[in-house]
Design a protein around this motif. Structure first.
Motif, PDB file in Angstrom:
ATOM      1  N   VAL A 294       0.862  -1.186   0.000  1.00  0.00           N
ATOM      2  CA  VAL A 294       0.000   0.000   0.000  1.00  0.00           C
ATOM      3  C   VAL A 294       0.897   1.234   0.000  1.00  0.00           C
ATOM      4  CG1 VAL A 294      -1.774   1.295   1.249  1.00  0.00           C
ATOM      5  CG2 VAL A 294      -1.803  -1.219   1.260  1.00  0.00           C
ATOM      6  N   PRO A 301      -4.546   7.378  -2.506  1.00  0.00           N
ATOM      7  CA  PRO A 301      -3.958   6.038  -2.670  1.00  0.00           C
ATOM      8  C   PRO A 301      -3.381   5.855  -4.067  1.00  0.00           C
ATOM      9  CG  PRO A 301      -6.162   5.921  -1.709  1.00  0.00           C
ATOM     10  CD  PRO A 301      -5.989   7.323  -2.190  1.00  0.00           C
ATOM     11  N   ARG A 304      -2.915  -0.261  -3.857  1.00  0.00           N
ATOM     12  CA  ARG A 304      -3.928  -0.767  -2.924  1.00  0.00           C
ATOM     13  C   ARG A 304      -3.762  -2.276  -2.730  1.00  0.00           C
ATOM     14  NH1 ARG A 304      -8.516   3.020  -3.325  1.00  0.00           N
ATOM     15  NH2 ARG A 304      -8.114   4.539  -4.984  1.00  0.00           N
ATOM     16  N   GLU A 493      -4.493  -1.384  -8.203  1.00  0.00           N
ATOM     17  CA  GLU A 493      -4.711  -2.795  -7.916  1.00  0.00           C
ATOM     18  C   GLU A 493      -4.187  -3.647  -9.076  1.00  0.00           C
ATOM     19  OE1 GLU A 493      -8.847  -3.307  -7.221  1.00  0.00           O
ATOM     20  OE2 GLU A 493      -8.839  -2.231  -5.300  1.00  0.00           O
TER      21      GLU A 493
END
Length: 541
Positions: A294, A301, A304, A493
């Protein structure tokens, strides 16, 4: 609109002119694509259009360059600002404001446009280039591709009649590049804008060009004409043209659609041949591992919970949209970005805990801006210092640099190199130390096809010697050539991790041109097709 009349450019102490005897005419409403090898003089040609050459670059301009009837010998860039908009290879170096919206407005403020006009044009440009969600973001916090779109937008807001772009899609993901090029084409067709752009990724641009200008380098005559005519025997050509040469198609196709219409006999021939097997598992030791990683910037962000491993002997491509988190993952692996969660281990070490002097023996990173690694006054000094830093045999870095970029004088200042030459120098400095893990962030920005093939050879050699290579790239053709595995990230991601053919062939965005032409067959590069045909297969006529 633009005329070169027996124009030439020679820089001080140069052995030969960069450009000589250039006779060229680009009419209003044309999209002209400037092509040529790295260092051939493309950027010099572009800078001569708005007066940067010779007024800021120095050197001697012979002949004449006329822009909308104005002689650039007597008109400096500021005198041409109402006609010509210019975006260079390094957008960050040209920014003058702190955030996106201010940067888009700056050019109009300099021209004294009314506030209501400025506001309207800013909103139009934000929508046109997909920047609306970034309007308040600091420029320094943007990804390289986002910065490039802002740089293009800051020029478009002034509504120039001529737009000059140097490598405008080099840092853009495939879909963003298509959007920018479609926008440029719309401006050309609907508003009569004249666009002159230099680009190495010809597969993205050739189909849109009205004219191709080939700059062969070494002072040889510039060639200008219809795209298919110039690219037929040009030393640089997109994969779809190379495939057309291999298959003997006439006229040569410039777009995937045109190639598919001709490809049925070739697909029939290739059904008898198996494509190369790229799915052989790499069984080398794990050299890098991230677990549930992370990372954030200013509470935004970037990664993730990504988990992945890299093994010795594999070349892994890291792909995804601009801002997806690719560069952040590389920075975490090299220790310049401290994770806010999860774990990073490289060569048995935690990168953030290693002193800089020890880091190079474990992991090396070539950043998006290669000039960040260069600080000596000559190319030779950079190579010598790299040998000392890595405790290497004298001449190791210089030899590697010569493989990537030929004919560069060792006494030349690194800042005087072309963008592609600076990149190859930075590559040589990092690769010469042969760290177990090699990271490359957009390594083909500014590289022509010849230099890219040399890079592919070096990456394959590194993998064969037991190194792990991770390259973040939007260059789908490079991925097709060299990657054994592809990771795709989206919004921080990991959404795909698998063999190259499995990932890219099934993706409309990341598939190389040959894969699109020959689908559903799993061919990726012109070289693979050429080898298959050389085995004795004949194309039905």
């Amino acid at each position: 609109m633009i005329r070169f009349e027996d124009a030439g450019v020679r820089f001080t102490d140069a052995d030969r002119p960069v450009l000589a005897g250039v006779d060229l005419r680009i009419d209003e409403g044309e999209l002209a694509l400037v092509v040529g090898r790295t260092g051939s003089g493309k950027t010099t040609l572009l800078r001569a259009i708005n007066g940067l050459v010779p007024h800021f670059s120095g050197g001697t301009l012979t002949g004449r360059v006329l822009v909308d009837g104005r002689d650039t010998r007597h008109h400096r860039p500021r005198d041409l600002a109402d006609v010509v908009g210019y975006v260079g290879q390094d957008p960050l170096s040209g920014f003058v404001s702190d955030n996106v919206e201010d940067e888009l407005a700056y050019g109009m403020e300099s021209l004294g446009l009314p506030a209501d006009v400025m506001r309207k044009r800013v909103e139009e440009t934000l929508d046109l280039l997909g920047l609306a969600d970034l309007r308040d973001r600091p420029l320094a916090a943007l990804s390289g591709g986002q910065q490039q779109r802002v740089a293009i937008g800051s020029v478009l807001t002034t509504h120039p009649r001529i737009l000059v772009l140097d490598e405008p899609t080099s840092a853009l993901d495939p879909l963003a590049a298509e959007e920018v090029l479609a926008t440029l084409q719309r401006l050309v067709h609907d508003l009569g804008l004249t666009v002159v752009l230099a680009e190495h990724r010809l597969e993205r641009v050739a189909q849109y060009a009205d004219r191709v200008v080939l700059v062969p380098g070494d002072g040889r005559p510039v060639v200008s004409g219809a795209p298919a005519d110039v690219l037929a025997d040009a030393p640089v050509a997109p994969p779809v043209v190379e495939l057309g040469r291999i298959a003997g198609w006439q006229p040569l196709p410039l777009a995937v659609r045109d190639a598919r219409r001709k490809a049925a006999p070739l697909r029939e021939t290739l059904t008898e041949v198996e494509p190369p097997d790229r799915e052989t598992a790499v069984t080398g030791d794990v050299v890098a591992e991230v677990e549930h990683l992370v990372a954030s910037y200013h509470q935004v962000p970037a990664l993730r919970g990504i988990s992945a491993t890299l093994r010795r002997g594999e070349v892994v491509a890291l792909m995804g949209r601009n801002g997806a988190g690719k560069s952040t993952l590389l920075k975490a692996l090299v220790g310049t970005k401290r994770p806010s969660g999860g774990r990073v281990v490289v060569d048995g070490q935690v990168p953030t805990e290693l002193p800089p002097a020890d880091l190079l023996s474990h992991v090396g990173l070539v950043p998006q801006v290669p000039g960040d690694l260069l600080y000596a006054t000559t190319v030779g000094d950079e190579c010598t210092q790299a040998d000392r830093d890595g405790d290497l045999t004298a001449g190791t870095t210089q030899e590697l640099f010569a493989r990537l970029s030929t004919g560069v004088p060792l006494d030349q200042h690194p800042r005087d190199l072309s963008e592609g030459q600076r990149l190859t120098l930075a590559l040589a400095i990092v690769l010469a130390a042969e760290p177990p893990l090699v990271l490359l962030d957009e390594p083909t920005r500014g590289l022509d096809y010849t230099a890219k093939h040399r890079l592919v050879e070096i990456l394959r050699d590194l993998a064969a010697d037991g190194h792990a290579v991770l390259l973040a790239t939007h260059d789908v053709e490079l991925v097709a050539e060299v990657a054994t595995r592809v990771l795709v990230v989206a919004d921080g991601e990991l959404v795909a991790d698998g063999p190259t053919a499995d990932v890219v062939v099934s993706s409309p965005a990341f598939a190389p041109q040959v894969a699109k032409v020959l689908a559903p067959q799993r061919w990726l590069t012109p070289t693979e097709v050429a080898v298959a045909l050389a085995s004795g297969s004949r194309i039905p006529r």
